[in-house]
Write a protein that holds these residues in place. Structure first.
Motif, PDB file in Angstrom:
ATOM      1  N   GLU A  70      -6.145  20.344 -85.295  1.00 51.36           N
ATOM      2  CA  GLU A  70      -4.936  19.918 -86.013  1.00 51.36           C
ATOM      3  C   GLU A  70      -4.887  20.398 -87.460  1.00 51.36           C
ATOM      4  OE1 GLU A  70      -3.646  15.833 -85.672  1.00 51.36           O
ATOM      5  OE2 GLU A  70      -1.695  16.559 -86.385  1.00 51.36           O
ATOM      6  N   LEU A  74      -1.800  22.326 -89.121  1.00 55.30           N
ATOM      7  CA  LEU A  74      -1.048  21.878 -90.300  1.00 55.30           C
ATOM      8  C   LEU A  74      -1.033  22.980 -91.355  1.00 55.30           C
ATOM      9  CD1 LEU A  74      -2.292  18.184 -90.557  1.00 55.30           C
ATOM     10  CD2 LEU A  74       0.008  18.958 -89.958  1.00 55.30           C
ATOM     11  N   LEU A  90      -0.196  20.094-100.310  1.00 60.93           N
ATOM     12  CA  LEU A  90      -1.067  20.504 -99.211  1.00 60.93           C
ATOM     13  C   LEU A  90      -1.960  19.324 -98.813  1.00 60.93           C
ATOM     14  CD1 LEU A  90      -1.219  23.127 -97.695  1.00 60.93           C
ATOM     15  CD2 LEU A  90      -2.990  23.918 -99.256  1.00 60.93           C
ATOM     16  N   MET A  92      -1.283  16.106 -99.285  1.00 59.33           N
ATOM     17  CA  MET A  92      -0.429  15.097 -98.642  1.00 59.33           C
ATOM     18  C   MET A  92      -0.252  15.458 -97.160  1.00 59.33           C
ATOM     19  SD  MET A  92       1.652  12.401 -98.990  1.00 59.33           S
ATOM     20  CE  MET A  92       2.562  12.222-100.526  1.00 59.33           C
ATOM     21  N   LEU A  93      -0.095  16.762 -96.910  1.00 60.44           N
ATOM     22  CA  LEU A  93       0.139  17.235 -95.543  1.00 60.44           C
ATOM     23  C   LEU A  93      -1.121  17.085 -94.685  1.00 60.44           C
ATOM     24  CD1 LEU A  93       1.983  18.881 -93.506  1.00 60.44           C
ATOM     25  CD2 LEU A  93       0.826  20.903 -94.388  1.00 60.44           C
ATOM     26  N   THR A  95      -3.999  15.460 -95.019  1.00 62.63           N
ATOM     27  CA  THR A  95      -4.612  14.150 -94.812  1.00 62.63           C
ATOM     28  C   THR A  95      -3.889  13.343 -93.734  1.00 62.63           C
ATOM     29  OG1 THR A  95      -3.292  13.318 -96.665  1.00 62.63           O
ATOM     30  CG2 THR A  95      -5.571  13.960 -97.129  1.00 62.63           C
ATOM     31  N   ALA A  96      -2.650  13.778 -93.388  1.00 60.87           N
ATOM     32  CA  ALA A  96      -1.936  13.092 -92.307  1.00 60.87           C
ATOM     33  C   ALA A  96      -2.701  13.232 -90.993  1.00 60.87           C
ATOM     34  CB  ALA A  96      -0.525  13.654 -92.167  1.00 60.87           C
ATOM     35  N   ARG A  99      -5.434  10.576 -90.797  1.00 58.61           N
ATOM     36  CA  ARG A  99      -4.756   9.287 -90.715  1.00 58.61           C
ATOM     37  C   ARG A  99      -4.338   8.990 -89.271  1.00 58.61           C
ATOM     38  NH1 ARG A  99      -1.033   7.324 -95.280  1.00 58.61           N
ATOM     39  NH2 ARG A  99       0.542   6.155 -94.148  1.00 58.61           N
ATOM     40  N   LYS A 100      -3.795  10.029 -88.630  1.00 62.50           N
ATOM     41  CA  LYS A 100      -3.310   9.928 -87.252  1.00 62.50           C
ATOM     42  C   LYS A 100      -4.482   9.644 -86.287  1.00 62.50           C
ATOM     43  CE  LYS A 100      -1.344  13.402 -84.150  1.00 62.50           C
ATOM     44  NZ  LYS A 100      -0.732  14.760 -84.116  1.00 62.50           N
ATOM     45  N   THR A 120      -7.018   4.280 -94.836  1.00 63.41           N
ATOM     46  CA  THR A 120      -6.898   5.614 -95.437  1.00 63.41           C
ATOM     47  C   THR A 120      -8.019   5.741 -96.471  1.00 63.41           C
ATOM     48  OG1 THR A 120      -5.516   4.824 -97.247  1.00 63.41           O
ATOM     49  CG2 THR A 120      -4.393   5.487 -95.223  1.00 63.41           C
ATOM     50  N   GLN A 161     -10.758  12.228 -97.484  1.00 66.08           N
ATOM     51  CA  GLN A 161      -9.617  11.956 -98.369  1.00 66.08           C
ATOM     52  C   GLN A 161      -9.896  10.816 -99.316  1.00 66.08           C
ATOM     53  OE1 GLN A 161      -6.490   9.438 -95.985  1.00 66.08           O
ATOM     54  NE2 GLN A 161      -7.130  11.148 -94.714  1.00 66.08           N
TER      55      GLN A 161
END
Lengths: 428, 428
Positions: A70, A74, A90, A92-93, A95-96, A99-100, A120, A161
């Motif tokens: 993943e 991303l 980048l 912010m993107l 680390t999603a 998180r998921k 988180t 993160q």
């Protein structure tokens, strides 16, 4: 050791002095990511493994990194959308992804009746500098994680993160989840930090090259840091250094077979110490040779400073004996850095009086690693003899106190590995 | 109006009194999501639209929801991993979608030289209750968003999310990004809130049914709330109610053609008010008829309470005149709720003395919507006459002050729509 009975710092050291196999842990940080959580089935298997430990009475803290590929996906999306890709966005993107994965693992645990809460990096108290995409941990204030633990729950922390002083989301970089796990283990004074991978531990050599390769029950931090074997688990260098500095005991093991893996521990004087721990072939580098370099002070400095500024990751460096005031310098870089390195070297060729620059990708490096080597001067000789008996020519040699590396033709890499694995009696 | 020159509340009302087309806005909240940001190309197009507004001197705040069908994909992943799916973890999972889209839009803006910063719901100051997956906004403290605006930057806020008092991540629910946008517009006292969709505005009827359907430059909140047209943009009900309560001016427009759309505004006494605004066909419902119901108090209450408890979304309800102490009750529900509604209705049939329950999916509802209707009693008559002239039988009738709906056979839906669109002179 019964759950909840925490051990003092000094006990902790004695604990790690015991024969590893008999240490049962009360508090363990387990890190999973990539292939280990690549799909729903894998996530449920990981959750079931955690359930077993939780049922045994262990206190478990999970650190989860992104599913499968993943993070790459991303990054590809970012590249398709933007050329500039500012670090803050980048992070912010990317680390999603953690998180998921984190939330999904938590859900799977709930299904198995294991109380768990996702956090988180920010919620877990990871304060970092604002060096986006490669942030450093400044402080960990894991109050929420500790509260969850004390309540008998399993905290599930998103790896790699944190949050900056400006309250911006930060990413620790690729492999940063290993660092998250080790740093958290140290802060929580965990008995061990388990890094789960798709290989079952550290072997005496690449099992795909030598059928009789043997899994090592334990190795020292220094030895792990010297290892560059293909197919050998490679926890992020940063995480291993943190673990070494703080004496966090690492257990590198498989998220697929769940068998006991390889413990990475402080070197114990008492520990039985074989001379050689492993033979590690590595075909991923390119050799660059600069010929006719003026043999005067500052030449090497000028070249390698330029390479460092360009972020080229130089590994071995060998300077041949000087003749008539000129000399040759050879060094190796990852194949991916080869072109950049050649260009830079050419660009300084005149300044350093170089007459030629040659890049050679068809090389392999074969290394012997073992802390016992320090007190065994014969090792190098045996290595060179073994290679020559097999008509394998040595093009470069470099050594560290616990490693000897020889650069040879790539086509001889397997033969050399098998010969050395046998010569040093590493077979099972 | 020059940038930065903010207008007072009273001016604001006068402003919304002006002919819409001539109002230039200084501060606008723009919401994009789904198909509008489904891929890298769309995201770059959205960024370019924002660049144009920013270049004109507008202050722009973006609210972004998840790309394409990502929310559905995340929910599917959750379903594959877990049966329990605790709300806290589901919210942690789903909000990753908005976060991701948000960061990508920001990157695209940077590429175009537009300074922009992404903010999670928490960073944007959205404080919510802890009713996970359907959280309500308690308070908005948009200090960081305001600071970015004051610095001439474009704040890009992740939609449909916030943080609870326990500092847990919360999700406002499907369509929650519309609510985020409207609530933010109200808090920032924005001149308008633009909801971008894949249709170019609200039409006098479904353009696919009537070639001469006309786009409405503006409609009232009440009228929008009454609209159920297929192919008619449907901002989340919650967001429209918030906009109506706080007098936020909505602009529903296309993220594909970028043409002027339809403004949703407070009903202005001064506003020229056609009797009928639109004819809206809807074939998505099922009619359920309960026959032989005891005609005594509490019967309807018992039935519809049970349906409500099961989350069945009942739309029209008609009870026919009573005969001999028994009566029939008919109501419509979305086709997706039809089976549940039938079961529940059967389960209470005995208690309410019903002799039969019939579900009929082959119906359509055709509605006339228009605030002017209130003062024009002839509208209903004209509607019924028009339908009968076309031999279209009316099976149910229900009315609101500004809407008349008739249930007819589904096969007559298009003919009825065309006939009414013509009868009320709605053609362009």
């Amino acid at each position: 050791m019964p759950i909840g009975q925490r051990i003092s710092g000094s006990d902790h050291h004695r604990a790690s002095g015991r024969p590893i196999a008999f240490v049962t842990v009360a508090l363990v940080v387990q890190k999973f990511g990539g292939t280990s959580v690549a799909n729903a089935e894998r996530i449920r298997e990981v959750a079931d493994h955690v359930r077993r430990g939780h049922a045994r009475g262990d206190q478990i803290v999970l650190v989860i990194s992104a599913m499968g590929k993943e993070t790459d996906e991303l990054l590809a999306l970012a590249a398709a959308v933007s050329d500039t890709r500012p670090g803050r966005e980048l992070d912010m993107l990317i680390t999603a992804g953690e998180r998921k994965a984190c939330a999904l693992v938590c859900m799977a645990l709930h299904d198995l009746g294991v109380p768990a809460d996702s956090f988180t990096g920010s919620q877990a108290g990871f304060i970092t500098d604002d060096n986006h995409s490669n942030a450093k941990i400044l402080e960990i204030a894991p109050a929420r994680v500790q509260r969850a633990l004390d309540a008998g729950r399993v905290p599930v922390v998103a790896g790699s993160q944190g949050v900056s002083a400006d309250r911006d989301v930060t990413f620790l970089g690729r492999g940063g989840s290993d660092t998250t796990a080790v740093a958290l283990a140290q802060t929580l004074r965990a008995d061990a930090c388990e890094l789960y991978t798709d290989v079952s531990g550290v072997y005496t050599t690449d099992p795909r090259v030598c059928a009789d390769a043997r899994k090592l029950p334990s190795i020292s931090f220094d030895e792990l840091l010297e290892m560059t074997a293909v197919g050998c688990p490679k926890p992020a260098m940063r995480s291993v250094e943190v673990a070494q500095n703080y004496g966090v005991r690492l257990h590198i093991r498989s998220a697929f077979t769940w068998e006991q893996g390889t413990w990475v521990v402080k070197e114990e004087p008492a520990m039985e110490q074989p001379i050689i721990r492993s033979v590690t072939p590595d075909a991923s580098e390119t050799k660059i040779t600069v010929t006719g370099v003026a043999d005067r002070p500052g030449v090497a400095a000028e070249l390698f400073r330029k390479l460092a500024d360009a972020g080229v990751n130089v590994d071995m460096i060998v300077q041949n004996a000087s003749e008539r005031g000129i000399t040759d310098i050879s060094f190796t870089v990852p194949d991916s850095d080869a072109d950049t390195a050649s260009e830079i070297t050419w660009s300084v060729a005149d300044d350093i009086g170089a007459t030629g620059v040659a890049a050679d990708r068809d090389i392999a490096r074969v290394s012997l690693v073992g802390a016992g080597m320090k007190s065994n001067p014969g090792v190098a000789a045996t290595m060179f003899e073994t290679l020559s008996q097999h008509q394998i020519n040595i093009e470069m040699i470099s050594t560290s106190p616990i490693r000897i590396s020889c650069v040879i033709r790539q086509e001889h890499a397997d033969a050399a590995t098998q010969a050395l694995h046998e010569a040093f009696g590493l077979a099972g």
